[in-house]
Scaffold this motif. Structure first.
Motif, short mmCIF file in Angstrom:
data_model
loop_
_atom_site.label_atom_id
_atom_site.label_comp_id
_atom_site.label_asym_id
_atom_site.label_seq_id
_atom_site.Cartn_x
_atom_site.Cartn_y
_atom_site.Cartn_z
N MET B 1 0.84 -1.21 0.00
CA MET B 1 0.00 0.00 0.00
C MET B 1 0.87 1.25 0.00
O MET B 1 0.69 2.16 -0.80
N ARG B 2 1.85 1.29 0.92
CA ARG B 2 2.74 2.45 0.98
C ARG B 2 3.53 2.60 -0.31
O ARG B 2 3.81 3.70 -0.75
N TRP B 3 3.86 1.45 -0.91
CA TRP B 3 4.59 1.47 -2.18
C TRP B 3 3.77 2.13 -3.26
O TRP B 3 4.28 2.95 -4.02
N ILE B 4 2.48 1.76 -3.30
CA ILE B 4 1.62 2.30 -4.35
C ILE B 4 1.50 3.81 -4.19
O ILE B 4 1.66 4.57 -5.16
N ILE B 5 1.27 4.25 -2.96
CA ILE B 5 1.17 5.70 -2.72
C ILE B 5 2.46 6.38 -3.14
O ILE B 5 2.45 7.42 -3.81
N GLY B 6 3.60 5.76 -2.79
CA GLY B 6 4.89 6.33 -3.14
C GLY B 6 5.06 6.49 -4.64
O GLY B 6 5.48 7.54 -5.12
N ILE B 9 2.84 9.30 -5.97
CA ILE B 9 3.43 10.62 -5.69
C ILE B 9 4.59 10.89 -6.63
O ILE B 9 4.72 11.97 -7.20
N LEU B 10 5.41 9.88 -6.83
CA LEU B 10 6.57 10.02 -7.71
C LEU B 10 6.12 10.40 -9.12
O LEU B 10 6.65 11.32 -9.74
N LEU B 11 5.09 9.68 -9.62
CA LEU B 11 4.59 9.96 -10.96
C LEU B 11 4.03 11.37 -11.04
O LEU B 11 4.27 12.10 -12.00
N LEU B 12 3.30 11.78 -10.00
CA LEU B 12 2.73 13.12 -9.99
C LEU B 12 3.85 14.16 -10.05
O LEU B 12 3.77 15.15 -10.77
N LEU B 13 4.91 13.90 -9.27
CA LEU B 13 6.02 14.87 -9.24
C LEU B 13 6.73 14.94 -10.59
O LEU B 13 7.39 15.93 -10.89
N ILE B 14 6.60 13.89 -11.38
CA ILE B 14 7.22 13.92 -12.70
C ILE B 14 6.28 14.54 -13.73
O ILE B 14 6.70 15.36 -14.54
#
Ligand SMILES: Nc1ncnc2c1ncn2[C@@H]1O[C@H](COP(=O)(O)OP(=O)(O)O)[C@@H](O)[C@H]1O
Ligand SMILES: [Mg+2]
Lengths: 239, 321
Positions: B1-6, B9-14
């Motif tokens: 779950m934490r991985w998916i959120i991470g 977020i990473l994709l959004l930041l890109i």
């Protein structure tokens, strides 16, 4: 017999005040030596001097063939002279396992560390139950077990205990002394046991020293000291 | 779950900056880049303050060393991929020299020494005209700080720099995370909690402290070197004592000793004020110190471990009081 550790005429000062005034003692391979003395006699100072926490002004400490006085604490620890400090000096923010791993800090071999930890679980089953718990959340007795386990992880040749029974419930005091005896007999580790609990210490020790205000005033086999009138009166609370 | 959120977020930041840039949201991209630079600084400083438990009041000095080194070399036409390692090395080496005598002493001395060192570096930058062009800053008239070039790609606009900074920030976070969970990281916790007992466990306390201290300073130099290539200009006033204090505040407010806390601190003290700047006017930026002061007092009273507290830290505070 060869002296494993020899301390000769050491003087230690806090600023200008002398805490140890020419203390001499020795440890032989495989024995338990007790050091008894009242509060403020200089017991902690002695252990800390051997450990390299405090500098000494006169005299020397020799381990096997080497003078180790005034080496830094971490080097002395790596020479396998290890102390279990006064109070419950575990690292509260590290887990039980992490505390034990740190005890073996100089060791880099993961497999060996894991073996060491397994051995500790045998000696102290309660640590296995609590292995993921932060050490600060353990009870006093459990912390003392952990402190001992951490010390053992360094695979010491000499293990020095600074008042290990202090502040523990009687049943735990019993367990601590039993453990010390076991460590000595099974693993052959030489032990310097500093205690205010003179009776229990003398019962498990082979020889003993009596420290008073920075000087050794008496030394003999533990049996003889148990029967000594002055010791009985001052340290065993008998008439 | 934490991985998916991470990963989300990473994709959004890109992806978000790319979208924002194409919509003409240049200011937001610039702020994002700035936040990234501060994140590198704070994640780096957190190694000293959070992991090792030492107060560093002059961290911007190492940002300055990195920035001036990169600027001076780059003006001579040396490319970024050489100025960067030189900056890192010099920053790390000077930090080693600074730490070597002080790290043996009790913690309080370090705060004073780093504070003084921060001022010394700023004064040198301000007064050694022949080297740094004094308060007028670098580059001098007619000189130019070279652009960063990666194969045929030349980094020019804020979006490109955003991605570059983002890349280095990810690297900074990964290294910091690895350190925290390594054998040295555990030794650092032990040192922070009980230096005496750490030494008794065979930990060479000054050496381990020094490793962390030097690594921390290298991230300062990294941020400085990237920044100067991005903005194309530096002057001594960017490296004042208050900037260093601001970095410390970010870490304390966000939560000492964890990477997420350091980053949260940057968002609160840099991100939000910069985003609000166009809305509330430049006046607001002048008042932000006052607001920080209030936040800081509130955090220290109600949540001394910082907003994102670590369990270890909480126990350490309980031990102490
Ligand atoms: N850090 C210190 N600074 C000054 N005096 C100390 C310090 N620690 C211990 N002492 C003094 O040294 C003497 C021996 O103390 P210590 O070794 O702790 O005794 P013990 O462990 O036998 O109770 C005491 O008189 C104590 O007051
Ligand atoms: Mg004592």
């Amino acid at each position: 017999m060869e002296k494993l550790l020899q301390i000769e005429g050491i003087h230690v000062y806090y600023d200008k005040i002398a805490a140890l005034k020419g203390v001499s003692l020795y440890l032989q391979q495989g024995e338990i030596v007790a050091m008894i003395g009242a509060n403020g006699a200089g017991k902690t100072t002695l252990i800390n001097t051997i450990s390299g926490v405090l500098p000494l002004q006169k005299g020397f400490v020799r381990f096997k063939d080497e003078i180790i006085s005034n080496l830094p604490a971490w080097k002395i620890a790596r020479k396998s002279i290890v102390q279990i400090p006064e109070g419950r000096k575990v690292f509260p923010g590290l887990t039980v396992v992490e505390n034990m791993e740190l005890g073996a800090f100089p060791e880099d071999n993961k497999r060996k560390i894991r073996e060491g930890i397994e051995n500790m679980y045998h000696l102290f089953p309660v640590l296995k139950e609590r292995k993921k718990q932060l050490a600060g959340t353990l009870s006093g007795g459990e912390q003392q077990m952990l402190a001992i386990a951490r010390g053992l992880m360094a695979e010491p040749e000499i293990l020095m205990f600074d008042e290990p029974s202090m502040g523990l419930a009687p049943i735990l005091v019993e367990k601590v002394f039993q453990t010390i005896q076991e460590i000595n007999q099974r693993q052959g580790i030489t032990i310097l046991l500093v205690e205010q609990n003179a009776k229990k210490s003398l019962q498990i020790a082979g020889r003993a020293y009596v420290l008073e205000t920075g000087s050794i005033v008496m030394t003999d086999t533990a049996d003889k000291l148990l029967g000594n009138d002055m010791v009985k009166k001052a340290y065993l609370g008998e008439q | 779950m934490r991985w998916i959120i991470g990963i989300i977020i990473l994709l959004l930041l890109i992806v978000l900056p790319l979208a924002g840039y194409n919509c003409g949201n240049y200011y937001a991209i610039h702020v994002a880049g700035l936040v990234g630079i501060y994140c590198i600084l704070c994640v780096g400083l957190n190694i000293t303050i959070g992991y090792t438990g030492l107060l560093d009041l002059g961290f911007m000095a190492f940002c300055a060393i990195g920035a001036y080194t990169a600027a001076l070399l780059s003006i001579k036409g040396i490319p970024f991929w050489i100025t960067l390692p030189v900056s890192l090395f010099l920053g790390g080496f000077i930090r080693y020299l600074l730490g070597a005598p002080v790290l043996r002493l009790r913690g309080d001395y370090l705060a004073i020494v780093t504070l003084a060192f921060g001022e010394i570096v700023r004064l040198i930058a301000n007064n050694f005209d022949w080297l740094t062009n004094g308060p007028k800053g670098l580059p001098r008239v007619g000189e130019r700080i070279a652009e960063i070039q990666l194969f045929s790609l030349v980094f020019k606009n804020d979006l490109q720099f955003y991605y570059l900074i983002f890349f280095f920030l990810i690297g900074t976070i990964l290294i910091s995370y690895r350190l925290e969970h390594s054998r040295i990281g555990r030794a650092l916790v032990a040192i922070r909690e009980d230096e005496l007992a750490a030494g008794l466990s065979g930990i060479d306390v000054p050496q381990i402290k020094s490793i962390a201290f030097v690594l921390s300073g290298m991230f300062g130099a990294l941020a400085g070197a990237i920044y100067v290539h991005w903005i194309g200009f530096i002057s001594p006033e960017m490296f004042t004592f208050w900037e260093s204090v601001l970095l410390v505040s970010m870490i304390v407010i966000g939560g000492m000793g964890n990477i997420a806390g350091a980053i949260l601190g940057v968002f609160l003290l840099v991100g939000i004020p910069e985003i609000l700047r166009p809305v509330l006017g430049t006046k607001f930026v002048d008042y932000r110190m006052l607001i920080f002061g209030l936040i800081m007092i509130a955090v220290i009273i109600f949540r001394p471990e910082g907003i994102l507290k670590s369990k270890r830290r909480t126990l350490e505070l309980e031990e102490r009081f």
